[in-house]
Design an enzyme around this catalytic site. Structure first.
Site, PDB file in Angstrom:
ATOM      1  N   GLU A   1       0.860  -1.187   0.000  1.00 40.44           N
ATOM      2  CA  GLU A   1       0.000   0.000   0.000  1.00 40.44           C
ATOM      3  C   GLU A   1       0.894   1.235   0.000  1.00 40.44           C
ATOM      4  O   GLU A   1       1.250   1.740  -1.046  1.00 40.44           O
ATOM      5  CB  GLU A   1      -0.926  -0.038   1.226  1.00 40.44           C
ATOM      6  CG  GLU A   1      -2.158   0.853   1.096  1.00 40.44           C
ATOM      7  CD  GLU A   1      -3.220   0.484   2.106  1.00 40.44           C
ATOM      8  OE1 GLU A   1      -4.137   1.285   2.290  1.00 40.44           O
ATOM      9  OE2 GLU A   1      -3.127  -0.602   2.720  1.00 40.44           O
TER      10      GLU A   1
ATOM     11  N   GLU B   1      -2.346   0.538  13.632  1.00 43.49           N
ATOM     12  CA  GLU B   1      -3.500   0.861  12.794  1.00 43.49           C
ATOM     13  C   GLU B   1      -4.808   0.509  13.493  1.00 43.49           C
ATOM     14  O   GLU B   1      -5.810   1.214  13.350  1.00 43.49           O
ATOM     15  CB  GLU B   1      -3.409   0.092  11.479  1.00 43.49           C
ATOM     16  CG  GLU B   1      -4.563   0.321  10.519  1.00 43.49           C
ATOM     17  CD  GLU B   1      -4.426  -0.480   9.241  1.00 43.49           C
ATOM     18  OE1 GLU B   1      -5.051  -0.105   8.235  1.00 43.49           O
ATOM     19  OE2 GLU B   1      -3.679  -1.489   9.244  1.00 43.49           O
TER      20      GLU B   1
END
Length: 901
Positions: free
Chosen positions: A490, A763
């Site tokens: 990502e 996260e």
């Protein structure tokens, strides 16, 4: 009489010397936030400086700037390109150059002096400079060149370019202007040029590509070779989690222009063209996600030096690509910042050799190794070990994150990759000839070269570790763009993450140029109807773009930079983009001013409590409510921004729009008793923080909010609600609950990862469960969004706040809030005016609160719990000051002491 005249003259000279020496000094001259930048393509760059003085209440009343094209002309005052004259102004930041129009390749030297509030003049500062780049596209005489390659479904080797040339005269200066399609490293005469990494940087490549400028004057000799290595990078490498590559193009390319000025006034220009040679080399593959494969047996000693045998190299060919989109770098360069040695070598239960750096970082591992030709060492990278203590890489998804080095044999070899980076704490080593020692591995930390500006510390070691984790996650994810995470497939610029963290980012590091660069790409990638993609640069063709709280980065981040740095220019630059986003929301909302899910996809309160389903919105906050709240918030900010830059009609229009949205929000989402229809912490935090709740219902809504926090005894918020949570509780005078949430050591909470050994921000609240189980799939251990609590630590707990009416810390609001069992808290912050301190300590039944204001600023102090208590105020020398009011204090150090209950 003659003796009297001499005495009077000497007295006057001594008096003038006293007037100068006793007065303020001018230091830290910068241009567009940068010290002595070269390659500026702004016609009127802005100049800033800092005043330095030990005196109290020092301010600037006037300034004078001189600028010239040489140091000698600046000293003599002859042939100046700009002489401002004495300007009656307190402005010492963002002063635009207003001199003679400049051409390409020009260096401008400048200096400044100031007058203080008493009319005393400073000495002239030491000179600083900036240098123009190639100001117009026709100034580019070089061509894009390439090695023609067939399209490929997998990574191809990096390309090596070279050209030889001679120099027959004495050189005055030499500049290299360089860019690439892909990532490049420039070499001259056997040495890499500059410290910059991952050039030319990640931009919206189809619309603009940056070039860099290097001073290579001292690198040239009579016979020279210039060369470059170009790798896939973001341009041609794998990008995104769908397994695609070559999103921007399938041909690597180089463009370089070496401009040499001789002392006799003549010039020579070396351009990339078909006379350059190109070849493959030892970098077999180099991909940001997958790592680098390097075969040292294929090295070409001397390839970047004169006299190299290039007979086997091919001639480069021209590539038809626009030079109109080339722009000078305006961000911060990526550099190798720090090196970390492993703290331990581990043999895992599986028998694998793993090195532990003790810190989750971004960069690569430097390998030292000796062996036979063809020996192959493999390095793999991971953030964590699993519950059994084995190497864990499932959260990397499709990213291989593997470097492979093939030895040439002989003496000790050292390997570092060229065009890849990894997010890791642990390094697995396979195939090492012999037994690797701790000294054979070094972690190299890389990120954008942000100057550290602030730090928060307090009496609680766990909170201090949380602050360290926040700073590390910012460092690790600010790599040319604000990435969401640095390790998996990502690593892109998610807008929602960027906006919620933006104010915390400004406290920790100097990020104005970093965000300025990124926002330019946001504006370019914005759709014609104003829709903002989810990631910037947009390499997914606006996949599910236009999402509330994500697209609002177009408005919130420029406003944050204006608030933190007093930068009106960022509002002027981004205003069209800001306005387009609010107009987009307005068009999507319809006549009822409600922006609901039927009209656009929204992420909602992403990754909130019970985040097994990432989109689950914290027990459950309606996405329509979040969208309409942000619609009001961005319209409100836009109205303020319009007023700042003199757009009065727009200011009035968007204020009315915000009022209409607020009325619609009240009608749709708030009951007559002040209860939110989504009875969640995020809903109340949005409603209260964004001033969406009518005054007559605010008290009841605040009560519902507090009761929900008390009921859960922990947070339930995600990416949207978490940054507002403690701030909003403090706003309703419930610091007790805000500190309760901060201090919670169990899941979910900020200190839970700290108790699990985290060195960066996670996260997900439950990325790793108490039993050591790690969530598979989308799970980053280095994701700064929840680190937005840092803003509350700086501004509320330590008490350093921005005055919206005097942004950039021109007027500073000091308001500390002891609580949560803390006995001390301190923030030191290097603002654009100078160092600010806000520090409190409780001991022996008293509170001592110290503040420092830099010259040319003022401040107001709100002392906590003071009531009618007697306050003792001292200066930096310990002398008691007779102060009855604590508003509009001038610069200096002040210490307040009084009894503490």
């Amino acid at each position: 009489m003659k003796v009297l005249r001499v005495f009077l003259i000497m007295s006057l000279v001594m008096f003038q010397a006293y007037r100068v020496s006793a007065q303020v000094r001018v230091e830290n001259l910068v241009c567009e936030y940068l010290t002595n930048p070269i390659g500026i393509d702004i016609a009127s760059p802005r100049l800033s400086w800092k005043l330095v003085s030990e005196d109290y209440s020092v301010s600037q009343a006037a300034y004078e700037i001189k600028a010239a094209l040489s140091v000698s002309e600046l000293k003599s005052g002859k042939n100046l390109v700009w002489k401002s004259g004495k300007v009656e102004s307190a402005q010492s930041v963002h002063v635009p150059y207003q001199g003679r129009p400049l051409a390409s390749h020009q260096r401008v030297y400048w200096k400044v002096r100031v007058w203080d509030q008493n009319g005393r003049v400073s000495r002239w500062s030491n000179h600083a400079y900036w240098e123009t780049g190639l100001l117009q596209a026709p100034d580019w005489k070089a061509n894009w060149i390439t090695m023609a390659e067939p399209k490929a479904d997998s990574s191809l080797p990096s390309q090596y370019y070279r050209k030889e040339f001679s120099v027959a005269k004495s050189i005055k200066s030499a500049r290299a202007y360089v860019s690439s399609l892909g990532l490049y490293q420039l070499h001259i005469n056997g040495k890499k040029v500059g410290e910059h990494l991952f050039t030319p940087g990640f931009t919206s490549y189809k619309k603009r590509i940056q070039y860099q400028v290097y001073d290579v004057t001292t690198m040239l000799s009579d016979q020279n070779a210039i060369g470059a290595i170009v790798g896939d990078g973001w341009y041609r490498g794998y990008l995104g989690w769908k397994g695609g590559r070559s999103y921007y193009g399938d041909q690597l390319s180089l463009i370089a222009q070496l401009h040499i000025e001789y002392k006799d006034g003549t010039a020579q220009v070396i351009n990339t063209d078909e006379d350059w040679k190109v070849s493959y080399g030892p970098i077999l593959k180099s991909d940001i996600y997958n790592g680098e494969q390097y075969d040292a047996r294929l090295e070409m000693p001397g390839w970047d030096q004169p006299g190299f045998d290039e007979s086997s190299w091919k001639s480069a060919v021209k590539l038809d690509h626009s030079k109109e989109i080339l722009v000078a770098t305006n961000g911060l360069p990526v550099k190798a910042i720090e090196e970390i040695k492993p703290i331990e070598k581990i043999i895992t239960p599986k028998g694998e050799v793993v090195f532990d750096l003790g810190q989750n970082i971004v960069g690569w591992a430097r390998l030292k190794v000796s062996g036979k030709p063809g020996d192959q060492v493999t390095l793999k990278f991971a953030e964590v070990l699993d519950k059994e203590g084995n190497f864990f890489t499932k959260n990397l998804r499709a990213a291989d994150a593997t470097d492979i080095y093939t030895l040439k044999g002989g003496k000790e070899e050292v390997f570092e990759p060229h065009f890849t980076f990894h997010g890791f704490r642990y390094i697995l080593v396979e195939g090492y000839p012999g037994t690797p020692a701790l000294d054979d591995i070094t972690g190299v930390v890389i990120h954008s070269d942000m100057a550290p500006t602030g730090n928060f510390s307090c009496s609680d070691s766990l909170i201090n570790q949380l602050q360290s984790n926040i700073r590390w996650s910012q460092r690790d994810n600010f790599l040319d763009i604000p990435t969401d995470c640095p390790q998996r497939d990502e690593r892109v610029g998610w807008t929602g993450d960027a906006q919620v963290f933006s104010m915390t980012a400004t406290f920790n590091f100097g990020v104005a140029p970093f965000y300025t660069k990124w926002l330019k790409d946001l504006a370019l990638d914005q759709q014609p109807d104003g829709e903002v993609p989810n990631v910037i640069p947009d390499m997914w063709d606006n996949h599910l773009g236009g999402t509330t709280a994500w697209g609002d980065a177009a408005v919130i981040v420029p406003w944050t930079i204006y608030q933190a740095y007093g930068d009106v220019g960022i509002l002027e630059e981004q205003y069209a983009s800001m306005k387009a986003w609010v107009d987009y929301m307005n068009n999507k909302s319809g006549d009822d001013f409600l922006w609901n899910q039927k009209r656009k996809h929204h992420w909602g309160d992403w990754l909130s409590f019970h985040s097994t389903n990432p989109g689950y919105s914290g027990a459950y906050t309606e996405k329509d409510l979040i969208a309409t709240a942000y619609f009001n918030y961005s319209a409100t900010i836009l109205s303020k921004a319009a007023a700042v830059i003199g757009k009065k009609k727009d200011a009035e229009y968007y204020k009315q729009l915000a009022d209409n949205v607020k009325k619609a929000f009240t009608k749709e989402y708030i009951t007559p008793n002040g209860r939110m229809v989504s009875h969640t912490q995020t809903a109340y935090a949005l409603g209260l923080s964004f001033d969406l709740i009518p005054d007559d219902l605010r008290e009841e809504s605040a009560r519902y909010f507090a009761e929900d926090v008390e009921s859960f005894k922990h947070l339930t918020t995600g990416f949207v609600g978490t940054p507002l949570l403690c701030k909003t509780l403090s706003d309703i005078d419930r610091d007790d609950l805000a500190f309760m949430l901060l201090n919670r050591k169990e899941y979910p909470g900020w200190l839970y990862p700290v108790t699990q050994g985290a060195t960066t921000i996670w996260e997900r609240w439950d990325a790793q469960r108490p039993d050591g189980t790690i969530i598979d799939g989308m799970n980053s251990f280095n994701h700064y969004a929840y680190g937005a609590i840092g803003e509350w630590l700086y501004s509320h707990v330590a008490g350093l706040q921005i005055d919206e009416n005097a942004p950039g810390y021109k007027h500073i609001l000091f308001g500390p809030h002891p609580g949560g069992g803390l006995t001390s808290a301190k923030v030191e912050f290097e603002s654009i005016y100078g160092k600010i301190v806000s520090s409190w300590r409780i001991e022996n039944g008293k509170i001592n609160y110290e503040i420092v204001l830099p010259p040319n600023t003022s401040g107001s102090v709100d002392l906590p719990g003071v009531g009618t208590k007697q306050v003792l105020v001292k200066d930096r020398a310990g002398k008691v000051l007779n102060l009855n009011r604590y508003e509009n204090l001038g610069s200096g150090k002040y210490v307040f002491s009084y009894d503490w209950d």
